[in-house]
Design a protein around this motif. Structure first.
Motif, short mmCIF file in Angstrom:
data_model
loop_
_atom_site.label_atom_id
_atom_site.label_comp_id
_atom_site.label_asym_id
_atom_site.label_seq_id
_atom_site.Cartn_x
_atom_site.Cartn_y
_atom_site.Cartn_z
N TYR A 113 -15.33 12.07 3.33
CA TYR A 113 -14.17 12.92 3.09
C TYR A 113 -13.74 13.74 4.29
O TYR A 113 -12.72 14.44 4.23
N CYS A 156 -7.72 6.53 3.56
CA CYS A 156 -7.99 5.80 2.31
C CYS A 156 -9.23 4.92 2.47
O CYS A 156 -10.05 4.82 1.54
N VAL A 157 -9.37 4.29 3.62
CA VAL A 157 -10.55 3.46 3.89
C VAL A 157 -11.81 4.32 3.90
O VAL A 157 -12.84 3.95 3.33
N VAL A 172 -1.73 9.98 -3.00
CA VAL A 172 -2.28 8.67 -2.64
C VAL A 172 -3.80 8.74 -2.53
O VAL A 172 -4.51 7.85 -3.03
N LEU A 173 -4.31 9.79 -1.92
CA LEU A 173 -5.77 9.93 -1.78
C LEU A 173 -6.44 10.09 -3.14
O LEU A 173 -7.55 9.58 -3.35
N SER A 186 -5.57 8.70 -5.89
CA SER A 186 -5.68 7.39 -6.53
C SER A 186 -6.86 6.61 -5.97
O SER A 186 -7.45 5.78 -6.68
N GLU A 187 -7.24 6.89 -4.74
CA GLU A 187 -8.40 6.23 -4.13
C GLU A 187 -9.70 6.86 -4.62
O GLU A 187 -10.72 6.17 -4.72
N ALA A 188 -9.69 8.15 -4.90
CA ALA A 188 -10.93 8.88 -5.18
C ALA A 188 -11.22 9.07 -6.66
O ALA A 188 -12.32 9.50 -7.02
N LEU A 236 -12.30 7.17 2.32
CA LEU A 236 -12.61 7.61 0.96
C LEU A 236 -13.31 6.51 0.17
O LEU A 236 -14.26 6.78 -0.59
N ARG A 237 -12.86 5.29 0.34
CA ARG A 237 -13.52 4.19 -0.36
C ARG A 237 -14.96 4.02 0.09
O ARG A 237 -15.81 3.53 -0.66
N HIS A 287 0.84 -1.20 0.00
CA HIS A 287 0.00 0.00 0.00
C HIS A 287 0.87 1.25 0.00
O HIS A 287 1.82 1.37 0.80
#
Length: 318
Positions: free
Chosen positions: A33, A25-26, A56-57, A59-61, A28-29, A13
């Protein structure tokens, strides 16, 4: 920050040991926010951490409408930055896929970067996001004096970022990537730029790694003795200087710089300096990045091969 001990498995990760980031990250998934805002707001005076977390955030959103909703409900500098980050990722992916929406997504991304920059004029991150798109149009400002090949590129945009943060890590890597052959550049230009930028940086800066990044990027397994390049005196000396001057500073980082450590460990192993590489792997703990290992084959296999060469444990069979 000191990395955790290796306990028999790799952690891929990108948040690494930034616990706050991993937790956000969890969220956001799950479509939330609020904690993302808090995680970014605390980085307003730490541009390195702000760049890392926002990337990094994003890439999650990028696959949802969360940042658009966030910006509409709470138009803070953090929301604007996240919109810029996400919009740039979407634009680059569309361009690389030759998607018909690429031009429209690029216009949206440029607007998002402008809004984020206006919301926080002292923050280099929106400009770094914009720099990532420079390769789409091959910006060709003349190079400053001091480069052998004088390659044109987005020098003015890069100079503006440096006026905000002279040693911004991501900006330097984004700028260097503009000159990679896969983005329309050349091996000689990439080496020239990497050398120029690294020599400007302090001796204990992670930017001293830039020539090693360019070396991996230029790797061609079909060339004679390709794997022995790292054993040449100049590359071995480069890796050892970084080991001596930069590695001791890593303990003071707020998160383990996994990618930079991986490039250093790889160069040392390839240069037959397993003793020093062992210390770098120890600093990485269980955290792993796909580059530079994926340039040579399956990243997990290549990483395990390098660790074995240093007498370090690797994950067992699944």
């Amino acid at each position: 920050m000191v990395a955790e001990l290796f306990e028999g498995h790799y952690v891929w990760h990108p948040a690494a040991d930034d616990r706050v980031l991993a937790s956000v990250c969890v969220d956001l998934r799950a479509g939330r926010y609020r904690y993302a805002h808090e995680a970014l707001a605390e980085t307003r005076s730490d541009f390195a951490l702000r760049a890392h977390r926002s990337l990094v955030l994003a890439s999650e959103a990028a696959g949802s409408d969360l940042v658009e909703r966030w910006l509409a409900e709470e138009p803070t500098p953090e929301a604007a930055l996240m919109w810029a980050r996400v919009a740039v990722q979407r634009a680059l992916r569309a361009a690389d896929a030759r998607d018909d929406r690429a031009e429209a997504l690029e216009r949206i991304a440029l607007t998002a970067c402008d809004r984020a920059a206006a919301a926080a004029p002292e923050d280099p991150t929106p400009w770094v996001a914009r720099l990532a798109m420079a390769r789409l149009h091959r910006l060709r400002d003349p190079a400053p004096q001091g480069l052998l090949t004088a390659p044109p590129g987005p020098w003015r945009l890069f100079a503006h970022i440096l006026s905000l943060d002279p040693w911004h890590r991501e900006a330097h890597h984004r700028f260097l990537s503009f000159f990679f052959t896969r983005h329309g550049g050349s091996v000689t230009a990439a080496w020239d730029v990497a050398a120029f930028l690294s020599q400007r940086a302090p001796a204990d800066s992670a930017l001293r790694l830039l020539p090693l990044v360019a070396l991996v990027e230029s790797y061609n397994p079909t060339q004679l003795l390709a794997d022995q390049v790292w054993e040449q005196a100049q590359w071995r000396a480069t890796a050892l200087a970084i080991y001596q001057n930069w590695l001791p500073t890593v303990a003071g980082y707020r998160f383990t710089p996994v990618l930079d450590l991986a490039y250093l460990a790889h160069a040392l192993v390839m240069g037959r300096r397993e003793f020093e590489a062992r210390a770098v792997f120890t600093a990485m703990g269980p955290y792993a990045s796909r580059m530079p290992w994926s340039a040579f084959g399956d990243p997990a296999e290549q990483l395990s091969r390098a660790r074995r060469a240093c007498g370090l444990p690797v994950p067992g069979p699944a």
